[in-house]
Scaffold this motif. Structure first.
Motif, PDB file in Angstrom:
ATOM      1  N   ILE A 193       0.672  -1.149   0.099  1.00 55.77           N
ATOM      2  CA  ILE A 193      -0.071   0.126  -0.022  1.00 55.77           C
ATOM      3  C   ILE A 193       0.855   1.231  -0.096  1.00 55.77           C
ATOM      4  O   ILE A 193       0.534   2.181  -0.821  1.00 55.77           O
ATOM      5  N   LEU A 194       1.854   1.125   0.965  1.00 57.76           N
ATOM      6  CA  LEU A 194       2.692   2.412   1.111  1.00 57.76           C
ATOM      7  C   LEU A 194       3.457   2.692  -0.497  1.00 57.76           C
ATOM      8  O   LEU A 194       3.563   3.740  -0.756  1.00 57.76           O
ATOM      9  N   THR A 195       3.805   1.536  -0.953  1.00 58.84           N
ATOM     10  CA  THR A 195       4.878   1.789  -2.328  1.00 58.84           C
ATOM     11  C   THR A 195       3.699   2.451  -3.113  1.00 58.84           C
ATOM     12  O   THR A 195       4.224   3.179  -4.093  1.00 58.84           O
ATOM     13  N   HIS A 196       2.465   2.168  -3.243  1.00 58.35           N
ATOM     14  CA  HIS A 196       1.500   2.929  -4.397  1.00 58.35           C
ATOM     15  C   HIS A 196       1.308   4.183  -3.742  1.00 58.35           C
ATOM     16  O   HIS A 196       0.944   5.087  -4.633  1.00 58.35           O
ATOM     17  N   GLU A 226      -8.821   3.412  -6.561  1.00 53.67           N
ATOM     18  CA  GLU A 226      -7.606   3.315  -7.195  1.00 53.67           C
ATOM     19  C   GLU A 226      -6.620   2.255  -6.678  1.00 53.67           C
ATOM     20  O   GLU A 226      -5.980   1.351  -7.064  1.00 53.67           O
ATOM     21  N   LEU A 227      -6.311   2.469  -5.262  1.00 59.48           N
ATOM     22  CA  LEU A 227      -5.631   1.481  -4.539  1.00 59.48           C
ATOM     23  C   LEU A 227      -5.908  -0.096  -4.700  1.00 59.48           C
ATOM     24  O   LEU A 227      -5.240  -0.968  -5.091  1.00 59.48           O
ATOM     25  N   ARG A 228      -7.448  -0.139  -4.403  1.00 59.38           N
ATOM     26  CA  ARG A 228      -7.954  -1.477  -5.008  1.00 59.38           C
ATOM     27  C   ARG A 228      -7.519  -2.064  -6.029  1.00 59.38           C
ATOM     28  O   ARG A 228      -7.370  -3.214  -6.177  1.00 59.38           O
ATOM     29  N   LYS A 229      -7.708  -1.280  -7.152  1.00 52.83           N
ATOM     30  CA  LYS A 229      -7.699  -1.726  -8.520  1.00 52.83           C
ATOM     31  C   LYS A 229      -5.907  -2.009  -8.730  1.00 52.83           C
ATOM     32  O   LYS A 229      -5.612  -2.938  -9.314  1.00 52.83           O
ATOM     33  N   GLU A 230      -5.094  -1.153  -8.311  1.00 56.79           N
ATOM     34  CA  GLU A 230      -3.937  -1.342  -8.435  1.00 56.79           C
ATOM     35  C   GLU A 230      -3.256  -2.595  -7.519  1.00 56.79           C
ATOM     36  O   GLU A 230      -2.005  -3.019  -7.795  1.00 56.79           O
ATOM     37  N   ILE A 231      -3.912  -2.921  -6.440  1.00 62.07           N
ATOM     38  CA  ILE A 231      -3.337  -4.326  -5.656  1.00 62.07           C
ATOM     39  C   ILE A 231      -4.513  -5.385  -5.755  1.00 62.07           C
ATOM     40  O   ILE A 231      -5.236  -5.592  -5.018  1.00 62.07           O
ATOM     41  N   PRO A 232      -4.388  -6.214  -6.830  1.00 59.67           N
ATOM     42  CA  PRO A 232      -5.531  -6.951  -7.141  1.00 59.67           C
ATOM     43  C   PRO A 232      -5.610  -8.296  -6.115  1.00 59.67           C
ATOM     44  O   PRO A 232      -6.685  -8.765  -5.977  1.00 59.67           O
ATOM     45  N   GLY A 233      -4.477  -8.526  -5.422  1.00 59.02           N
ATOM     46  CA  GLY A 233      -4.865  -9.531  -4.356  1.00 59.02           C
ATOM     47  C   GLY A 233      -5.232  -9.282  -3.089  1.00 59.02           C
ATOM     48  O   GLY A 233      -5.721 -10.149  -2.284  1.00 59.02           O
ATOM     49  N   ILE A 234      -5.519  -8.138  -2.997  1.00 57.64           N
ATOM     50  CA  ILE A 234      -6.153  -7.581  -1.605  1.00 57.64           C
ATOM     51  C   ILE A 234      -7.523  -7.525  -1.611  1.00 57.64           C
ATOM     52  O   ILE A 234      -8.377  -7.101  -2.273  1.00 57.64           O
ATOM     53  N   THR A 235      -8.006  -7.894  -0.419  1.00 53.72           N
ATOM     54  CA  THR A 235      -9.750  -7.799  -0.057  1.00 53.72           C
ATOM     55  C   THR A 235      -9.925  -6.405   0.248  1.00 53.72           C
ATOM     56  O   THR A 235      -9.098  -5.745   0.824  1.00 53.72           O
ATOM     57  N   GLU A 236     -11.294  -5.892   0.231  1.00 55.70           N
ATOM     58  CA  GLU A 236     -11.592  -4.569   0.278  1.00 55.70           C
ATOM     59  C   GLU A 236     -11.435  -4.538   1.890  1.00 55.70           C
ATOM     60  O   GLU A 236     -11.161  -3.641   2.306  1.00 55.70           O
ATOM     61  N   ARG A 237     -11.849  -5.553   2.417  1.00 58.24           N
ATOM     62  CA  ARG A 237     -11.800  -5.402   4.199  1.00 58.24           C
ATOM     63  C   ARG A 237     -10.109  -5.232   4.630  1.00 58.24           C
ATOM     64  O   ARG A 237      -9.790  -4.485   5.503  1.00 58.24           O
ATOM     65  N   LEU A 297      -2.673   2.208   9.305  1.00 64.73           N
ATOM     66  CA  LEU A 297      -1.345   3.202   8.918  1.00 64.73           C
ATOM     67  C   LEU A 297      -1.639   4.669   9.152  1.00 64.73           C
ATOM     68  O   LEU A 297      -0.909   5.594   9.579  1.00 64.73           O
ATOM     69  N   GLU A 298      -3.155   5.163   9.178  1.00 61.44           N
ATOM     70  CA  GLU A 298      -3.463   6.294   9.500  1.00 61.44           C
ATOM     71  C   GLU A 298      -3.354   6.490  10.865  1.00 61.44           C
ATOM     72  O   GLU A 298      -2.905   7.579  11.463  1.00 61.44           O
ATOM     73  N   ALA A 299      -3.789   5.505  12.029  1.00 63.18           N
ATOM     74  CA  ALA A 299      -3.696   5.585  13.242  1.00 63.18           C
ATOM     75  C   ALA A 299      -2.196   5.714  13.499  1.00 63.18           C
ATOM     76  O   ALA A 299      -1.728   6.488  14.822  1.00 63.18           O
ATOM     77  N   LEU A 323     -18.818   9.853  -0.652  1.00 62.78           N
ATOM     78  CA  LEU A 323     -17.529  10.722  -0.099  1.00 62.78           C
ATOM     79  C   LEU A 323     -16.496  10.504  -1.238  1.00 62.78           C
ATOM     80  O   LEU A 323     -16.304   9.413  -1.708  1.00 62.78           O
ATOM     81  N   LYS A 324     -15.732  11.692  -1.185  1.00 59.29           N
ATOM     82  CA  LYS A 324     -14.444  11.538  -1.949  1.00 59.29           C
ATOM     83  C   LYS A 324     -13.297  11.459  -0.918  1.00 59.29           C
ATOM     84  O   LYS A 324     -13.114  12.319   0.041  1.00 59.29           O
ATOM     85  N   VAL A 325     -12.616  10.568  -0.887  1.00 56.38           N
ATOM     86  CA  VAL A 325     -11.621  10.330   0.262  1.00 56.38           C
ATOM     87  C   VAL A 325     -10.053  10.121  -0.827  1.00 56.38           C
ATOM     88  O   VAL A 325      -9.952   9.185  -1.457  1.00 56.38           O
ATOM     89  N   GLU A 326      -9.057  10.686  -0.149  1.00 52.48           N
ATOM     90  CA  GLU A 326      -7.881  10.573  -0.711  1.00 52.48           C
ATOM     91  C   GLU A 326      -6.877  10.228   0.439  1.00 52.48           C
ATOM     92  O   GLU A 326      -6.925  10.381   1.445  1.00 52.48           O
ATOM     93  N   TYR A 327      -5.906   9.436  -0.093  1.00 59.10           N
ATOM     94  CA  TYR A 327      -4.988   8.837   0.704  1.00 59.10           C
ATOM     95  C   TYR A 327      -3.458   9.265   0.291  1.00 59.10           C
ATOM     96  O   TYR A 327      -3.314   9.108  -0.700  1.00 59.10           O
ATOM     97  N   THR A 328      -2.627  10.043   1.293  1.00 58.55           N
ATOM     98  CA  THR A 328      -1.496  10.519   1.042  1.00 58.55           C
ATOM     99  C   THR A 328      -0.585  10.026   2.219  1.00 58.55           C
ATOM    100  O   THR A 328      -0.974   9.564   3.335  1.00 58.55           O
ATOM    101  N   LEU A 329       0.925   9.994   1.883  1.00 53.07           N
ATOM    102  CA  LEU A 329       1.852   9.635   2.850  1.00 53.07           C
ATOM    103  C   LEU A 329       1.780  10.979   3.680  1.00 53.07           C
ATOM    104  O   LEU A 329       1.866  12.013   3.230  1.00 53.07           O
ATOM    105  N   THR A 330       2.120  10.625   5.261  1.00 52.97           N
ATOM    106  CA  THR A 330       2.423  12.066   6.014  1.00 52.97           C
ATOM    107  C   THR A 330       3.940  12.269   6.000  1.00 52.97           C
ATOM    108  O   THR A 330       4.621  11.534   5.158  1.00 52.97           O
TER     109      THR A 330
END
Length: 128
Positions: free
Chosen positions: A39-42, A52-63, A72-74, A89-96
């Motif tokens: 996830i972090l690499t993406h 976008e993350l879900r599509k780019e990481i095909p082996g991971i489940t939504e849960r 990672l956020e916590a 909702l429009k939610v974006e994830y970035t590295l801190t």
């Protein structure tokens, strides 16, 4: 206290109420597991939305993706930004800034993964 002195005193490290006996264990408490580094690499390239993350990481489940992003956020590695107050909702994830300190390490892991594939495995390409 400098690093040499720290290693000589061999302190325990506490992160997330978990005691580690070495710095490697402490680091893995934050980024260990099958999916966190993926996830972090993406997220090193640019901000990503959940789908976008879900599509780019095909082996991971939504849960799993959802749980890993929450962890990672916590831990202050990933930032979650919500852009609207009503659905959808429009939610974006970035590295801190703290998460960005992992970029050189993630690049080295990626390079080593390519080396391992060349040395111990093979590349499989899908035919169109």
């Amino acid at each position: 206290m400098d690093r040499k002195e720290l290693f000589e005193k061999k302190p325990k490290i506490k992160i997330n109420d978990k005691i580690s006996w070495c710095p490697t264990s402490a680091a893995m408490e934050l980024i260990g597991g099958k999916w966190k580094s993926v996830i972090l690499t993406h997220l090193t390239v640019t901000k990503k939305r959940y789908n976008e993350l879900r599509k780019e990481i095909p082996g991971i489940t939504e849960r799993t993706l959802s749980l890993q992003l929450k962890q990672l956020e916590a831990d202050g590695i990933v930032n979650r930004k919500v852009f609207t107050k009503k659905p959808p909702l429009k939610v974006e994830y970035t590295l801190t800034d703290f998460g960005k300190t992992l970029i050189p390490i993630l690049k080295l892991i990626t390079e080593w993964g390519l080396f391992a594939a060349e040395t111990k495995g093979e590349f499989l390409f899908e035919e169109n």
